[in-house]
Motif scaffolding. Sequence first.
Motif, mmCIF file in Angstrom:
data_model
loop_
_atom_site.group_PDB
_atom_site.id
_atom_site.type_symbol
_atom_site.label_atom_id
_atom_site.label_comp_id
_atom_site.label_asym_id
_atom_site.label_seq_id
_atom_site.Cartn_x
_atom_site.Cartn_y
_atom_site.Cartn_z
ATOM 1 N N GLN A 58 61.178 -9.224 35.261
ATOM 2 C CA GLN A 58 62.212 -10.256 35.221
ATOM 3 C C GLN A 58 62.921 -10.394 36.571
ATOM 4 O OE1 GLN A 58 64.606 -10.411 31.365
ATOM 5 N NE2 GLN A 58 63.478 -8.505 31.074
ATOM 6 N N ILE A 59 63.108 -9.260 37.244
ATOM 7 C CA ILE A 59 63.815 -9.298 38.529
ATOM 8 C C ILE A 59 62.867 -9.658 39.664
ATOM 9 C CG2 ILE A 59 65.094 -7.944 40.219
ATOM 10 C CD1 ILE A 59 66.146 -6.285 37.856
ATOM 11 N N GLN A 60 61.781 -8.904 39.805
ATOM 12 C CA GLN A 60 60.886 -9.090 40.935
ATOM 13 C C GLN A 60 60.192 -10.439 40.902
ATOM 14 O OE1 GLN A 60 60.472 -7.099 43.571
ATOM 15 N NE2 GLN A 60 61.980 -5.652 42.819
ATOM 16 N N PHE A 61 59.531 -10.757 39.796
ATOM 17 C CA PHE A 61 58.788 -12.002 39.740
ATOM 18 C C PHE A 61 59.715 -13.190 39.572
ATOM 19 C CE2 PHE A 61 55.186 -9.193 38.478
ATOM 20 C CZ PHE A 61 54.376 -9.528 39.544
ATOM 21 N N GLY A 62 60.898 -12.949 39.043
ATOM 22 C CA GLY A 62 61.842 -14.047 38.873
ATOM 23 C C GLY A 62 62.449 -14.502 40.179
ATOM 24 N N LYS A 63 62.671 -13.556 41.130
ATOM 25 C CA LYS A 63 63.388 -13.890 42.359
ATOM 26 C C LYS A 63 62.555 -13.742 43.623
ATOM 27 C CE LYS A 63 67.946 -12.531 40.595
ATOM 28 N NZ LYS A 63 69.097 -11.627 40.793
ATOM 29 N N LEU A 64 61.695 -12.717 43.648
ATOM 30 C CA LEU A 64 61.053 -12.377 44.915
ATOM 31 C C LEU A 64 59.547 -12.531 44.906
ATOM 32 C CD1 LEU A 64 63.066 -9.113 45.590
ATOM 33 C CD2 LEU A 64 63.518 -11.356 46.535
ATOM 34 N N ASP A 65 59.031 -13.300 43.920
ATOM 35 C CA ASP A 65 57.590 -13.387 43.726
ATOM 36 C C ASP A 65 56.831 -13.719 45.008
ATOM 37 O OD1 ASP A 65 55.420 -15.539 41.754
ATOM 38 O OD2 ASP A 65 55.109 -13.533 42.498
ATOM 39 N N LYS A 66 57.219 -14.789 45.690
ATOM 40 C CA LYS A 66 56.464 -15.251 46.839
ATOM 41 C C LYS A 66 56.662 -14.346 48.058
ATOM 42 C CE LYS A 66 56.379 -20.093 45.407
ATOM 43 N NZ LYS A 66 56.763 -21.490 45.744
ATOM 44 N N VAL A 67 57.758 -13.612 48.093
ATOM 45 C CA VAL A 67 58.047 -12.770 49.245
ATOM 46 C C VAL A 67 57.463 -11.380 49.076
ATOM 47 C CG1 VAL A 67 59.891 -11.714 50.596
ATOM 48 C CG2 VAL A 67 60.157 -14.048 49.751
ATOM 49 N N ASP A 68 57.616 -10.824 47.903
ATOM 50 C CA ASP A 68 57.359 -9.407 47.704
ATOM 51 C C ASP A 68 55.936 -9.068 47.263
ATOM 52 O OD1 ASP A 68 59.934 -7.151 46.503
ATOM 53 O OD2 ASP A 68 59.253 -7.639 48.489
ATOM 54 N N TYR A 69 55.269 -9.967 46.586
ATOM 55 C CA TYR A 69 53.977 -9.653 45.997
ATOM 56 C C TYR A 69 52.894 -10.581 46.521
ATOM 57 C CZ TYR A 69 55.771 -6.432 42.441
ATOM 58 O OH TYR A 69 56.318 -5.362 41.787
ATOM 59 N N ASN A 70 51.814 -10.001 47.050
ATOM 60 C CA ASN A 70 50.696 -10.854 47.405
ATOM 61 C C ASN A 70 49.784 -10.985 46.183
ATOM 62 O OD1 ASN A 70 48.870 -8.718 47.234
ATOM 63 N ND2 ASN A 70 48.381 -8.693 49.395
ATOM 64 N N PRO A 71 48.793 -11.879 46.196
ATOM 65 C CA PRO A 71 47.989 -12.126 44.997
ATOM 66 C C PRO A 71 47.303 -10.890 44.430
ATOM 67 C CG PRO A 71 47.653 -13.878 46.581
ATOM 68 C CD PRO A 71 48.474 -12.832 47.277
ATOM 69 N N ILE A 72 46.826 -9.993 45.304
ATOM 70 C CA ILE A 72 46.144 -8.794 44.808
ATOM 71 C C ILE A 72 47.141 -7.845 44.152
ATOM 72 C CG2 ILE A 72 44.894 -6.709 45.535
ATOM 73 C CD1 ILE A 72 43.347 -8.480 47.480
ATOM 74 N N ASP A 73 48.354 -7.728 44.717
ATOM 75 C CA ASP A 73 49.399 -6.929 44.071
ATOM 76 C C ASP A 73 49.667 -7.455 42.662
ATOM 77 O OD1 ASP A 73 49.890 -5.164 46.151
ATOM 78 O OD2 ASP A 73 51.369 -6.456 47.088
ATOM 79 N N ARG A 74 49.788 -8.779 42.550
ATOM 80 C CA ARG A 74 50.076 -9.387 41.248
ATOM 81 C C ARG A 74 48.948 -9.122 40.256
ATOM 82 N NH1 ARG A 74 51.926 -14.058 44.302
ATOM 83 N NH2 ARG A 74 49.972 -15.121 43.784
ATOM 84 N N ALA A 75 47.716 -9.292 40.736
ATOM 85 C CA ALA A 75 46.561 -9.095 39.856
ATOM 86 C C ALA A 75 46.474 -7.654 39.367
ATOM 87 C CB ALA A 75 45.277 -9.481 40.594
ATOM 88 N N MET A 76 46.615 -6.702 40.280
ATOM 89 C CA MET A 76 46.493 -5.302 39.903
ATOM 90 C C MET A 76 47.658 -4.864 39.021
ATOM 91 S SD MET A 76 43.595 -4.914 41.184
ATOM 92 C CE MET A 76 43.461 -3.399 40.252
ATOM 93 N N ASP A 77 48.852 -5.417 39.255
ATOM 94 C CA ASP A 77 49.995 -5.057 38.424
ATOM 95 C C ASP A 77 49.769 -5.503 36.987
ATOM 96 O OD1 ASP A 77 52.908 -4.050 38.451
ATOM 97 O OD2 ASP A 77 53.081 -5.994 37.459
ATOM 98 N N ALA A 78 49.285 -6.730 36.805
ATOM 99 C CA ALA A 78 48.999 -7.224 35.458
ATOM 100 C C ALA A 78 47.894 -6.389 34.803
ATOM 101 C CB ALA A 78 48.580 -8.689 35.513
ATOM 102 N N PHE A 79 46.870 -6.068 35.560
ATOM 103 C CA PHE A 79 45.741 -5.287 35.045
ATOM 104 C C PHE A 79 46.189 -3.898 34.590
ATOM 105 C CE2 PHE A 79 42.346 -2.184 36.119
ATOM 106 C CZ PHE A 79 41.372 -2.603 35.222
ATOM 107 N N LYS A 80 46.951 -3.218 35.436
ATOM 108 C CA LYS A 80 47.398 -1.861 35.105
ATOM 109 C C LYS A 80 48.377 -1.871 33.934
ATOM 110 C CE LYS A 80 48.379 0.954 38.520
ATOM 111 N NZ LYS A 80 48.979 1.444 39.785
ATOM 112 N N THR A 81 49.279 -2.850 33.912
ATOM 113 C CA THR A 81 50.302 -2.900 32.866
ATOM 114 C C THR A 81 49.709 -3.243 31.515
ATOM 115 O OG1 THR A 81 51.960 -3.603 34.483
ATOM 116 C CG2 THR A 81 52.475 -3.974 32.169
ATOM 117 N N VAL A 82 48.821 -4.237 31.487
ATOM 118 C CA VAL A 82 48.302 -4.753 30.215
ATOM 119 C C VAL A 82 47.044 -4.031 29.762
ATOM 120 C CG1 VAL A 82 47.382 -6.805 29.053
ATOM 121 C CG2 VAL A 82 49.308 -7.022 30.638
ATOM 122 N N LYS A 83 46.070 -3.916 30.656
ATOM 123 C CA LYS A 83 44.752 -3.428 30.226
ATOM 124 C C LYS A 83 44.566 -1.924 30.402
ATOM 125 C CE LYS A 83 39.897 -4.641 30.317
ATOM 126 N NZ LYS A 83 38.902 -5.634 30.757
#
Length: 423
Positions: free
Chosen positions: A171-196
């Motif tokens: 809610q905090i990171q992706f809500g406010k700092l998505d484009k600054v803090d996370y590159n596409p691979i960070d986002r992909a791996m975070d979703a993969f590790k969290t969900v799968k």
Amino acid sequence: MLKKVDLFELYRKGIIKEGGHSINVPIKKANGDKYDGKTYSIPLEYLYYNNQNGRIGVALSEYENAKGTLIPEHSEEYNKIIQKILTDSDQKTKKDMNKLKRDISIKRQEEPGYVLSDGRVIDGNRRFTALRLLEQDDSILEQQYFEAVILDDLSVQNHDDQKKIKSLELQIQFGKLDKVDYNPIDRAMDAFKTVKKNNIMSAKEYAEYAGIKAVDVNKRILEAELIVEFLNFVNVDEDNFSLAKELDLDGPIQEMLPLYRKNKNSENLPQILNTLFSKIIQMRSSNEDFKSEFRQVVKDVIGTDTEQKFIEEMEEATDTIVDVLDRPKPIKNNVELFTILDGDKSTVQALSEVKVISSKYSEKAKNLKEKNIPLTLIEKAHSNIEAINKQHLINLEKKEMDRLKSRLLSLKDYIDEILLEEF
């Protein structure tokens, strides 16, 4: 022996002071009560980085792959390792961190973070880093404090608490700092590790907390799966996601997603992936742009009548690359990867063959596409003319009807000219 810290005990002793904010915490306690949102001013020595943070976890993977698992604890050695990762990974990171350091030195810490009662920083790792840099600056004499809400009832050891902590981060990171803090691979791996991988929450829940669509979460998971497939292909530990960032895999992987989704349950998938992964290695070894040849192969060779022949011609070179990379110990980073490839004559020759074969099939696909353009345009024109409702012509004004007849006669003359050409 790990150092034990209780921030509330330190508050009672007067070591930690009350902060200057009261904020709305977007998660609730296990009993449904709201957190009071009160902030505290905490000396940096009682805090440590959260290795389960999405961005830190990806960056940390290379270090752990080389030197073993890093245990999160209250130690300056541990904090220095994470700090180096967050400040020195590339020039942009250094520039952004120096800017944040300057801003905080002038304006102080404007946005509070979140910490657990044992000092683990859940949100605000970059601000915590900037404050550490200020404290390590010999020209700055005053002690630095991290202002944060203390989440007193959560533990990373508890699965339900992990879900709450992750929801807060999203809610905090992706809500406010998505484009600054996370590159596409960070986002992909975070979703993969969290969900799968860790089953902390469902794709639907992840989407809700991150404020995105569930289909986008599933797309990120597919991208991560493809990255893992690539890491296995090059004999890299599948947790070493940093290599995917070093090789800038996001673009090529994005191109492959539709065919991966379509062929996920196909017995031909391993052959397709190995062939395309060989091409990716060849591209990265020669600084070739994926948007030309690779994109042409993915879209106009794979999935067509020429796919099998292309794979068969690539098979020997692909097998050579796989055999050379098949070593007892996983490869640690892209430097080691290309040192191995460049140091073996057979792989140098194989990569050269990959270039020749892929260029040939890319050019064939391009020529076939251009060859079919006239037919495509004529068929489209034919369909458009057929779509004209003759009843509507009755209602046209004379000026519009004259213009229509003129255009039709002009079109007829052009068609006659084409038909008179010797083909």
